[in-house]
Design a protein around this motif. Structure first.
Motif, PDB file in Angstrom:
ATOM      1  N   THR A  88       0.840  -1.193   0.000  1.00  0.00           N
ATOM      2  CA  THR A  88       0.000   0.000   0.000  1.00  0.00           C
ATOM      3  C   THR A  88       0.878   1.247   0.000  1.00  0.00           C
ATOM      4  N   ALA A  89       0.255   2.381  -0.245  1.00  0.00           N
ATOM      5  CA  ALA A  89       1.009   3.632  -0.367  1.00  0.00           C
ATOM      6  C   ALA A  89       1.703   4.023   0.931  1.00  0.00           C
ATOM      7  N   ASP A  90       1.181   3.551   2.065  1.00  0.00           N
ATOM      8  CA  ASP A  90       1.786   3.922   3.348  1.00  0.00           C
ATOM      9  C   ASP A  90       2.836   2.918   3.809  1.00  0.00           C
ATOM     10  N   GLY A  91       3.300   2.058   2.896  1.00  0.00           N
ATOM     11  CA  GLY A  91       4.388   1.149   3.221  1.00  0.00           C
ATOM     12  C   GLY A  91       3.966  -0.122   3.920  1.00  0.00           C
ATOM     13  N   LYS A  92       2.666  -0.440   3.904  1.00  0.00           N
ATOM     14  CA  LYS A  92       2.184  -1.664   4.528  1.00  0.00           C
ATOM     15  C   LYS A  92       1.769  -2.665   3.447  1.00  0.00           C
ATOM     16  N   TRP A  93       1.290  -3.845   3.893  1.00  0.00           N
ATOM     17  CA  TRP A  93       0.917  -4.908   2.965  1.00  0.00           C
ATOM     18  C   TRP A  93      -0.495  -5.388   3.262  1.00  0.00           C
ATOM     19  N   GLN A  94      -1.209  -5.763   2.201  1.00  0.00           N
ATOM     20  CA  GLN A  94      -2.542  -6.330   2.347  1.00  0.00           C
ATOM     21  C   GLN A  94      -2.605  -7.686   1.653  1.00  0.00           C
ATOM     22  N   LEU A  95      -3.230  -8.662   2.333  1.00  0.00           N
ATOM     23  CA  LEU A  95      -3.485  -9.959   1.706  1.00  0.00           C
ATOM     24  C   LEU A  95      -4.647  -9.801   0.733  1.00  0.00           C
ATOM     25  N   THR A  96      -4.407 -10.109  -0.540  1.00  0.00           N
ATOM     26  CA  THR A  96      -5.433  -9.933  -1.569  1.00  0.00           C
ATOM     27  C   THR A  96      -5.921 -11.243  -2.161  1.00  0.00           C
ATOM     28  N   GLY A  97      -5.245 -12.353  -1.858  1.00  0.00           N
ATOM     29  CA  GLY A  97      -5.679 -13.627  -2.415  1.00  0.00           C
ATOM     30  C   GLY A  97      -5.073 -14.800  -1.674  1.00  0.00           C
ATOM     31  N   LEU A  98      -5.826 -15.887  -1.571  1.00  0.00           N
ATOM     32  CA  LEU A  98      -5.373 -17.125  -0.937  1.00  0.00           C
ATOM     33  C   LEU A  98      -5.914 -18.280  -1.762  1.00  0.00           C
ATOM     34  N   THR A  99      -5.008 -19.053  -2.380  1.00  0.00           N
ATOM     35  CA  THR A  99      -5.397 -20.098  -3.318  1.00  0.00           C
ATOM     36  C   THR A  99      -4.710 -21.409  -2.967  1.00  0.00           C
ATOM     37  N   SER A 100      -5.463 -22.501  -2.998  1.00  0.00           N
ATOM     38  CA  SER A 100      -4.862 -23.822  -2.836  1.00  0.00           C
ATOM     39  C   SER A 100      -4.120 -24.189  -4.116  1.00  0.00           C
ATOM     40  N   THR A 101      -2.952 -24.790  -3.981  1.00  0.00           N
ATOM     41  CA  THR A 101      -2.181 -25.223  -5.148  1.00  0.00           C
ATOM     42  C   THR A 101      -2.182 -26.738  -5.296  1.00  0.00           C
ATOM     43  N   ASP A 102      -3.014 -27.434  -4.518  1.00  0.00           N
ATOM     44  CA  ASP A 102      -3.077 -28.893  -4.566  1.00  0.00           C
ATOM     45  C   ASP A 102      -4.128 -29.375  -5.550  1.00  0.00           C
TER      46      ASP A 102
END
Length: 371
Positions: free
Chosen positions: A159-173
């Motif tokens: 993000t613009a303020d130097g933080k992070w957001q979780l935007t996706g969670l996917t199974s790879t199995d």
């Protein structure tokens, strides 16, 4: 205890100083060690919360994970809505399981971060989840626990303020959903064949359990092999997780451990079944080819109901009813009241009840094989 960070942090491009990375991770293309650990803790928190939604006792008997937001890492608004929907889906699954006579009293979910890649303000995290659930003693003959390992890809955006957001969670199995994985829709494709075809089995529990008669194979050895190598793969065999899935390869190994003999022939001919140091028949590793071989060679017969399966029997699934089987599992435990429990690879899973699988896939086709 939070997530276990097992990744070698050389997989993350570390900044010259933690201060510079914290100031602008997107610009630097880096994350510091603290942020990498926050990624892992957030993954742990999300997956632990999903597991908790399945528990019978108000979701209290689960290991307490980190909160869903930290100083520098949190869920995006969109992912928050996605998780709300996921939890609702899992609570519905819990109710469906209860109707089938199954519940869980406690659970433990742990997440290990395997790899982190950062590029142009986006971070991709590969993580392995290990979950154990304790069966509620409803009938009194359930095994103690069930467990699985699942692999996930998490997407984070800076993000613009130097933080992070979780935007996706996917199974790879590949293979059936883990019990705490929300269902997603599949698109069916038409398929026709003149090859030996299995007969689908009913999935409603019969009023009277059926006892498996004595056979010519060592079914206990099959189950013992599967329960030994469900999580730690046998190094004597090749793995096919990256080549369509390892489920049928694993079942073939278990059957061989219980007395199935090789049948020589061309590798591409479904009427052969073998494995050697350099190659294997397609029927050893292919879900449909295994079924064709098994029925053609009369190594098994189809059962009318999945609840008729006993230790050493095999179940296959056609997730989207397109005529092509998608997954293979072996029964390694059967309760005295007649509930089979399956062990399999892709997702690596130990003693998952047939009721739990049906609760996740009530509209799929099931095939039961008496070995």
């Amino acid at each position: 205890m939070g997530a276990v960070l097992t990744a070698a942090l050389s997989a993350v491009v570390l900044p010259a100083s933690a201060a510079s990375a914290a100031e602008s991770p997107a610009a630097a293309g880096t994350v510091d060690t603290a942020t990498a650990r926050s990624f892992g803790r957030l993954a742990d928190a999300v997956l632990t919360q999903r597991t908790a939604a399945l528990l019978d006792n108000n979701e209290q008997s689960v290991r307490r994970a980190a909160p869903l937001a930290e100083k520098n890492v949190r869920l995006s608004a969109g992912q928050t809505r996605t998780e709300d929907t996921a939890l609702s889906t899992l609570r519905t699954r819990k109710a469906r399981l209860a109707a089938l006579g199954e519940a869980y009293t406690s659970a433990d979910t742990r997440v290990a971060v395997d790899r982190i890649r950062v590029e142009a303000g986006h971070a991709t995290v590969q993580a392995t989840e290990t979950t154990t659930l304790t069966y509620k003693k409803i009938r009194g003959d359930e095994p103690a626990t069930t467990g699985f390992q699942a692999h996930h890809r998490l997407s984070f955006a800076a993000t613009a303020d130097g933080k992070w957001q979780l935007t996706g969670l996917t199974s790879t199995d590949d293979g059936p959903l883990a019990v705490n994985e929300p269902a997603t829709s599949r698109v069916a494709t038409a398929r026709t064949t003149a090859l030996p075809e299995a007969t689908p089995a009913a999935i409603s529990k019969p009023s009277q359990p059926q006892t498996k008669p004595a056979g010519s194979y060592n079914y206990a050895a099959m189950a013992s092999y599967a329960e030994k190598y469900w999580q730690n793969y046998n190094p004597a065999y090749r793995k096919f997780n990256e080549a369509g899935g390892d489920c049928t390869n694993f079942v073939s190994q278990s059957l061989k451990a219980g007395g199935w003999a090789n049948k020589s022939g061309d590798a591409e001919d479904y009427r052969s079944w073998w494995y050697d140091t350099s190659y294997q028949s397609t029927s050893w590793v292919g879900t449909n080819e295994w079924s064709w071989f098994t029925l053609d060679a009369k190594r098994a017969t189809n059962l009318a109901n999945v609840y008729y399966m006993g230790v050493g029997d095999v179940m296959q699934m056609d997730f989207d009813k397109d005529g092509s089987k998608d997954h293979t599992m072996i029964v390694t435990y059967r309760s005295s009241s007649g509930v089979p429990y399956l062990t399999y690879h892709s997702v690596n899973t130990y003693r998952k009840s047939v009721a739990s699988i049906i609760a996740s896939y009530p509209n799929s086709l099931y095939y039961a094989y008496r070995i």
